[in-house]
Design a protein around this motif. Structure first.
Motif, PDB file in Angstrom:
ATOM      1  N   LEU A  31      33.782  48.428  33.250  1.00 48.91           N
ATOM      2  CA  LEU A  31      34.932  47.785  33.895  1.00 48.91           C
ATOM      3  C   LEU A  31      34.770  47.810  35.411  1.00 48.91           C
ATOM      4  CD1 LEU A  31      37.988  49.104  31.828  1.00 48.91           C
ATOM      5  CD2 LEU A  31      36.910  46.852  31.700  1.00 48.91           C
ATOM      6  N   ALA A  32      34.291  48.937  35.936  1.00 52.02           N
ATOM      7  CA  ALA A  32      34.105  49.058  37.386  1.00 52.02           C
ATOM      8  C   ALA A  32      33.028  48.099  37.879  1.00 52.02           C
ATOM      9  CB  ALA A  32      33.737  50.489  37.747  1.00 52.02           C
ATOM     10  N   ASP A  33      31.978  47.919  37.087  1.00 48.30           N
ATOM     11  CA  ASP A  33      30.919  46.984  37.468  1.00 48.30           C
ATOM     12  C   ASP A  33      31.406  45.539  37.395  1.00 48.30           C
ATOM     13  OD1 ASP A  33      29.173  49.076  37.859  1.00 48.30           O
ATOM     14  OD2 ASP A  33      28.236  48.896  35.887  1.00 48.30           O
ATOM     15  N   LEU A  34      32.294  45.269  36.473  1.00 50.87           N
ATOM     16  CA  LEU A  34      32.805  43.921  36.257  1.00 50.87           C
ATOM     17  C   LEU A  34      33.797  43.503  37.339  1.00 50.87           C
ATOM     18  CD1 LEU A  34      33.287  41.490  34.193  1.00 50.87           C
ATOM     19  CD2 LEU A  34      35.188  42.876  33.358  1.00 50.87           C
ATOM     20  N   GLU A  35      34.645  44.426  37.726  1.00 50.24           N
ATOM     21  CA  GLU A  35      35.778  44.083  38.578  1.00 50.24           C
ATOM     22  C   GLU A  35      35.846  45.027  39.782  1.00 50.24           C
ATOM     23  OE1 GLU A  35      38.381  42.571  40.463  1.00 50.24           O
ATOM     24  OE2 GLU A  35      38.250  41.536  38.551  1.00 50.24           O
ATOM     25  N   PRO A  36      35.496  44.544  40.972  1.00 48.12           N
ATOM     26  CA  PRO A  36      35.509  45.409  42.163  1.00 48.12           C
ATOM     27  C   PRO A  36      36.860  46.070  42.440  1.00 48.12           C
ATOM     28  CG  PRO A  36      34.445  43.314  42.653  1.00 48.12           C
ATOM     29  CD  PRO A  36      35.025  43.196  41.272  1.00 48.12           C
ATOM     30  N   GLU A  37      37.963  45.431  42.072  1.00 49.31           N
ATOM     31  CA  GLU A  37      39.277  46.030  42.334  1.00 49.31           C
ATOM     32  C   GLU A  37      39.536  47.271  41.482  1.00 49.31           C
ATOM     33  OE1 GLU A  37      42.635  43.355  42.438  1.00 49.31           O
ATOM     34  OE2 GLU A  37      41.420  41.789  43.350  1.00 49.31           O
TER      35      GLU A  37
END
Length: 158
Positions: A31-37
């Motif tokens: 999830l962190a890799d997918l979405e910078p926010e």
């Protein structure tokens, strides 16, 4: 229950739960890799709790999704990669990641119709089960893990 039986049960649970952590860690990292926010949410979570608590963290993610849904001019497009990742993580619906998604994400957004309309097919199905709009099918019932059978036996309930 004797003290020895209690220790045996805790050992069984510990062994079982240790096997669950890598899948959850990989999912959250994805999830962190997918979405910078999401990266600052992880940093804040770890700063607040000194560790990653996946169920609480997914509550943070749910609040983020609600915020994006209400603040974005096109939330469906903005969040599509995120919801695709949840659907992918859902897998067969009988794994630690799907448990996390169900209890710590869907159950946190179920009362927001704007978010519910964005759920993919697996999450929408869980939403309908959770809100009792559908009944669980026989093929959706989860088999009891072997470790739980052993614990029930130790407790004299099987």
């Amino acid at each position: 229950m004797t003290e020895q039986t209690g220790e045996q049960i805790l050992d069984l649970l510990h062994t079982w739960t240790r096997s669950l952590v890598p899948d959850l860690a990989a999912f959250i990292e994805g999830l962190a890799d997918l979405e910078p926010e999401i990266r600052p949410l992880i940093a804040e979570h770890i700063r607040d709790y000194d560790e990653m608590l996946p169920t609480l963290f997914m509550g943070d993610i749910a609040r983020w999704v609600i915020s994006v849904t209400h603040d974005s001019p096109d939330p469906a497009t903005r969040l599509q990669p995120f919801f695709d990742r949840l659907e992918q993580g859902w897998g067969d619906g009988q794994n630690p990641v799907s448990d996390l998604i169900a209890t710590s994400f869907v159950e946190n957004v179920y009362d927001d119709p704007d978010v519910v309309t964005l759920l993919g097919p697996n999450l929408a199905r869980y939403y309908r089960l959770y809100t009792r709009q559908d009944k669980i099918r026989e093929d959706e019932k989860r088999p009891m893990p072997e470790v739980m059978k052993q614990i029930l036996k130790k407790l004299g309930r099987r």
